[in-house]
Design a protein around this motif. Structure first.
Motif, mmCIF file in Angstrom:
data_model
loop_
_atom_site.group_PDB
_atom_site.id
_atom_site.type_symbol
_atom_site.label_atom_id
_atom_site.label_comp_id
_atom_site.label_asym_id
_atom_site.label_seq_id
_atom_site.Cartn_x
_atom_site.Cartn_y
_atom_site.Cartn_z
ATOM 1 N N ALA A 1 6.016 7.114 5.041
ATOM 2 C CA ALA A 1 5.371 6.335 3.975
ATOM 3 C C ALA A 1 3.852 6.351 4.112
ATOM 4 O O ALA A 1 3.123 6.449 3.127
ATOM 5 N N ILE A 2 3.346 6.298 5.336
ATOM 6 C CA ILE A 2 1.897 6.192 5.532
ATOM 7 C C ILE A 2 1.207 7.556 5.399
ATOM 8 O O ILE A 2 -0.027 7.648 5.385
ATOM 9 N N GLY A 3 2.003 8.624 5.303
ATOM 10 C CA GLY A 3 1.402 9.925 5.010
ATOM 11 C C GLY A 3 1.394 10.915 6.160
ATOM 12 O O GLY A 3 0.719 11.941 6.083
ATOM 13 N N ARG B 1 0.813 -1.225 0.000
ATOM 14 C CA ARG B 1 0.000 0.000 0.000
ATOM 15 C C ARG B 1 0.840 1.264 0.000
ATOM 16 O O ARG B 1 0.469 2.256 -0.614
ATOM 17 N N TYR B 2 1.944 1.240 0.737
ATOM 18 C CA TYR B 2 2.644 2.517 0.996
ATOM 19 C C TYR B 2 4.084 2.544 0.499
ATOM 20 O O TYR B 2 4.824 3.470 0.805
#
Ligand code: TYM
Length: 335
Positions: A328-330, A169-170
């Protein structure tokens, strides 16, 4: 060099199961062949009812026993989980990629939750999310291999799943870890109830050999171990399904001597001699651990120093991995 990570909960006195299934191998093999980290996972011990003073005592005792079992602080990194904030930081991010259904399917959760309910205690939310914290322990260190006993296999598999999902996802962030089990000793059973594993939290204690049990106590517990009668009478056979009590004794002896359980079974004509040999093998295996433990207890400042240095090294390894995951996850980096 490969990276190895494993942990032990300070939720009770370490047992022969912990030793044969995990700790002995960490000391004899893993620490010499890998960049190895070993962690006393005190945050995990908060997931069921606990007593704060006992937890503090057991955390130091567990670390001392790991050193007494041969973990060498100049070769590996030994530390306490709560001394490194990165575990809890990463755990939250992983909760955001794990699902409620995945947690409820974990065998250990179902067993422990049932036990808490039987005792009339509430099931702590942290018991449900326990495997996510364990995944954080492993993933924070870019771990290649996780040496554990069989009961932890499902948890390590979950850590793999979460790492793969996060990476997909990331973007690539985590190394996907592999579980490794010992050839023998992966599942040491309770001597009184050979259908259940030998666990730290067993209250009666008669079926559980503790690392610090006096030799006489070890002998007594082994000599009173439940063996099975049934078809074949008192013949010594290695049959885990039909004769779990005898098979467990043979497994323990095999783990202590390096021989195969089936080969050992062929050497005995009755239970009496088998039990005597198991008792002596266990007493001998634990003797150096007890002796070294007594020496280390005389020097608590040494143990504290090892844990301080271990936490510093661990922090330096985990921080960049966890910071990468945050980006990475924002999450916006702090200015
Ligand atoms: P814990 O504290 O229950 O056990 C520590 C290690 O001992 C093994 N073990 C056994 N092996 C064979 N026979 C037995 N009867 C037996 N009982 C215990 C366990 O498999 C384990 O390897 N959740 C983990 C601790 C943990 C962890 C981690 C492990 C937290 N984070 C990250 C590895 C990586 C536990 O409760 O282990």
């Amino acid at each position: 060099m490969k990276r190895v990570f494993s942990g032990v909960q300070p939720s009770g006195h370490l047992t022969l199961g912990n030793y044969l299934g995990a700790v002995r191998r960490w000391a004899a093999v893993e620490q010499h062949q890998a960049d190895a980290l070993f962690c006393v996972v005190d945050l995990h011990a908060l997931t069921v009812e606990h007593d704060p003073a006992r937890l503090r005592r057991l955390t130091r005792q567990t670390a001392t026993l790991l050193l007494a079992s041969g973990l060498a602080p100049d070769v590996c990194t030994l530390f306490v989980q709560s001394h490194v904030d990165e575990h809890a930081r990463l755990s939250y991010l992983l909760e955001c990629v794990a699902t409620d259904g995945e947690m409820r399917r974990m065998i250990q959760y179902k067993e422990k939750a049932r036990r808490q309910q039987e005792r009339g205690a509430g099931v702590r939310l942290s018991l449900l999310t326990y495997p996510v914290l364990m995944a954080a322990d492993v993933l924070a260190y870019a771990t290649d291999e996780v040496p554990v006993g069989e009961d932890q296999k499902q948890h390590v598999e979950l850590a793999r799943t979460l790492a793969e999902r996060f990476n997909q996802r990331y973007g690539h962030t985590f190394v996907v870890p592999k579980v490794t089990l010992p050839r023998v000793g992966a599942r040491v059973m309770n001597l009184q109830e050979p259908g259940s594993k030998m666990g730290k939290s067993d209250v009666s204690g008669q079926g559980v050999v503790r690392l610090l049990d006096e030799p006489e106590v070890v002998r007594q517990k082994v000599m009173r171990a439940v063996t099975d009668s049934g078809p074949g009478g008192r013949q010594v056979e290695y049959d885990r399904a039909e004769r779990p009590g005898v098979a467990n004794l043979l497994d323990i002896l095999a783990a202590c001597t390096g021989e195969e359980p089936v080969t050992l079974a062929g050497k005995y004509t009755g239970y009496g001699q088998l039990k005597k040999d198991v008792a002596e093998a266990v007493v001998e295996a634990l003797r150096p651990v007890r002796e070294r433990h007594a020496e280390l207890c005389a020097d608590p400042a040494y143990v504290d120093g090892v844990l301080r240095a271990g936490a510093e090294r661990a922090r330096a390894m985990a921080r960049p991995v966890v910071d990468t995951a945050y980006r990475a996850i924002g999450l916006l980096p702090a200015a």
